[in-house]
Design an enzyme around this catalytic site. Structure first.
Site, PDB file in Angstrom:
ATOM      1  N   LYS A  23       0.832  -1.205   0.000  1.00  0.00           N
ATOM      2  CA  LYS A  23       0.000   0.000   0.000  1.00  0.00           C
ATOM      3  C   LYS A  23       0.875   1.268   0.000  1.00  0.00           C
ATOM      4  O   LYS A  23       2.081   1.177  -0.037  1.00  0.00           O
ATOM      5  CB  LYS A  23      -0.963  -0.036   1.186  1.00  0.00           C
ATOM      6  CG  LYS A  23      -1.816  -1.321   1.241  1.00  0.00           C
ATOM      7  CD  LYS A  23      -2.861  -1.386   0.138  1.00  0.00           C
ATOM      8  CE  LYS A  23      -3.472  -2.755  -0.091  1.00  0.00           C
ATOM      9  NZ  LYS A  23      -4.183  -3.368   1.027  1.00  0.00           N
TER      10      LYS A  23
HETATM   11  C1  LIG Z   1      -5.155  -4.484   1.510  1.00  0.00           C
HETATM   12  C2  LIG Z   1      -6.624  -4.384   1.545  1.00  0.00           C
HETATM   13  C3  LIG Z   1      -7.374  -4.702   2.693  1.00  0.00           C
HETATM   14  C4  LIG Z   1      -6.793  -5.392   3.896  1.00  0.00           C
HETATM   15  O1  LIG Z   1      -5.742  -4.765   4.482  1.00  0.00           O
HETATM   16  P1  LIG Z   1      -4.700  -5.600   5.375  1.00  0.00           P
HETATM   17  O2  LIG Z   1      -3.895  -4.497   6.010  1.00  0.00           O
HETATM   18  O3  LIG Z   1      -3.893  -6.443   4.451  1.00  0.00           O
HETATM   19  O4  LIG Z   1      -5.451  -6.392   6.363  1.00  0.00           O
HETATM   20  C5  LIG Z   1      -8.738  -4.469   2.666  1.00  0.00           C
HETATM   21  N1  LIG Z   1      -9.349  -3.976   1.585  1.00  0.00           N
HETATM   22  C6  LIG Z   1      -8.671  -3.690   0.460  1.00  0.00           C
HETATM   23  C7  LIG Z   1      -9.415  -3.130  -0.711  1.00  0.00           C
HETATM   24  C8  LIG Z   1      -7.291  -3.904   0.395  1.00  0.00           C
HETATM   25  O5  LIG Z   1      -6.633  -3.668  -0.737  1.00  0.00           O
END
Ligand SMILES: *Cc1c(COP(=O)(O)O)cnc(C)c1O
Length: 402
Positions: free
Chosen positions: A199
């Protein structure tokens, strides 16, 4: 004399590059290491001052009124379902085109996800579709900022308000984006972020909830800490050991180690988003030449895109092979493409538990057969971007129907 096209790496030819360029990668430097080291040498590894500092910094950056740091984006989604009052027997409207955790969070609370189809140009949830899915058991609407552009929260907000529903933004892709000048974090009742390494900024694992509603923020703080009515700082201030568990909660806390990393990463967010936009404009200019059977997704009106992903849609009518063959051929060329996502209602768990399946969200299903995410991360060089363009040209030319 005609020149033979280059042999694809998947057929034994020379790859465009030897080392595979990933679709996403974190960027850490000495400043991040120093920030973490300072915490490791301090009194507080968790529930200390770095957590509050990180929350304040994200609040300031996004313009959100309140922030609660948690241990992952998934924990953030679970926490907002709880804070929105989602429980057994309720329904939560969720876009089909998302990461499974968005829908799973409703299931954690005993609720049923109702999958809404997306718009074909942007793959963002279709607000008109959402409006038709609202029923007497609906408790919340979730928008997912797919790829990094915010959904139409104005339209979703009208539906939510009319029906008295909570509006949730899964903004795991869109930290730093905005809609008509309003930043992500201020567009919904509750907004969730993820700090997974792919991210925009990372804490290893981590997440955050942003909200302007004081009562919901208090509920969220309890939910991440076992449902206790006060934390250790409040107990210390009161010179008391007493606390009461007034709610069911979890250990969803973010550590100070992670928060210090997040603070250090956040300092470079603007620079990184600018670089993501630059890479995106290079990809778009390349694809707009129109010779290849692939096109970028549309930009929604009024959006400042944060480009977590750069998604292309293959023109299957002009290709002799399917998406999976193009995927494998690009990987063989050293171009680490990916697919985001299998529409959630097609996963076996949802088919078996909730009776979902093909035909439920036809736009998302049709898109799923065509999409590829190109490598997109701020540390990519211009040479890396050119490698992607060369790989796409080589593979898509080889598979184009004459
Ligand atoms: C990455 C992601 C999540 C989950 O996040 P984590 O930190 O990996 O638990 C939820 N929704 C979307 C759309 C994502 O891309």
């Amino acid at each position: 004399m005609t020149v033979d096209p280059p042999l694809l790496a998947i057929d034994g030819g020379e790859p465009v590059r030897r080392d595979v360029l990933p679709y996403a990668r974190q960027w850490l430097d000495e400043r991040d290491e120093q920030a973490v080291l300072e915490v490791l040498r301090s009194d507080w590894l968790t529930t200390g001052p770095s957590v509050t500092r990180f929350e304040d910094a994200v609040r300031e950056r996004t313009g959100a009124a309140g922030a609660v740091a948690v241990s992952s984006g998934t924990a953030a989604l679970h926490a907002v379902m709880h804070a929105a009052g989602v429980g057994a027997g309720d329904e939560v409207i969720v876009p089909a085109m998302t990461f499974a955790a968005t829908a799973n969070a409703a299931v954690f609370q005993g609720a049923t996800p109702v999958f809404a189809d997306v718009l074909p140009g942007t793959l963002l949830v279709d607000p008109e579709r959402v409006a038709t899915l609202v029923g007497p058991r609906t408790r919340a609407i979730v928008g997912v900022d797919y790829g990094g552009q915010p959904c139409d929260y104005e339209a979703l907000g009208q539906v939510a308000e009319r029906q008295g529903l909570a509006l949730i933004a899964d903004a795991a892709h869109s930290l730093g984006a905005s809609l008509r000048g309003r930043p992500v974090g201020t567009l919904a009742d509750l907004t969730t972020l993820s700090f997974h390494p792919v991210k925009h900024i990372t804490t290893g694992e981590g997440g955050m909830v942003l909200s302007a509603k004081a009562d919901r923020l208090a509920t969220l703080r309890r939910f991440r800490n076992h449902g206790f009515d006060r934390d250790h700082l409040q107990r210390a201030a009161e010179d008391s050991w007493r606390y009461d568990m007034i709610d069911l909660g979890f250990n969803y806390r973010l550590t100070d180690i992670q928060s210090a990393l997040g603070m250090s990463q956040l300092a470079r967010l603007d620079e990184w988003i600018a670089r993501r936009r630059d890479i995106a404009s290079r990809y778009t200019a390349f694809l707009r030449r129109g010779v290849l059977p692939a096109r970028p997704l549309d930009l929604a009106p009024g959006v400042e895109h944060a480009y977590h992903l750069y998604v292309v849609s293959l023109d299957q009518e002009r290709l002799s092979v399917g998406r999976d063959r193009v995927f494998a051929a690009l990987r063989a060329e050293g171009i680490g493409v990916n697919v985001h996502y299998t529409p959630v209602h097609l996963h076996r768990f949802y088919r078996e538990r909730f009776g979902t399946g093909p035909g439920g969200c036809p736009v998302a299903e049709a898109a799923f057969d065509r999409i590829l995410s190109l490598p997109m991360f701020p540390a990519m060089t211009d040479g890396d971007v050119e490698d992607v363009a060369r790989g796409l040209t080589k593979v898509l030319t080889a598979y184009a129907v004459p």
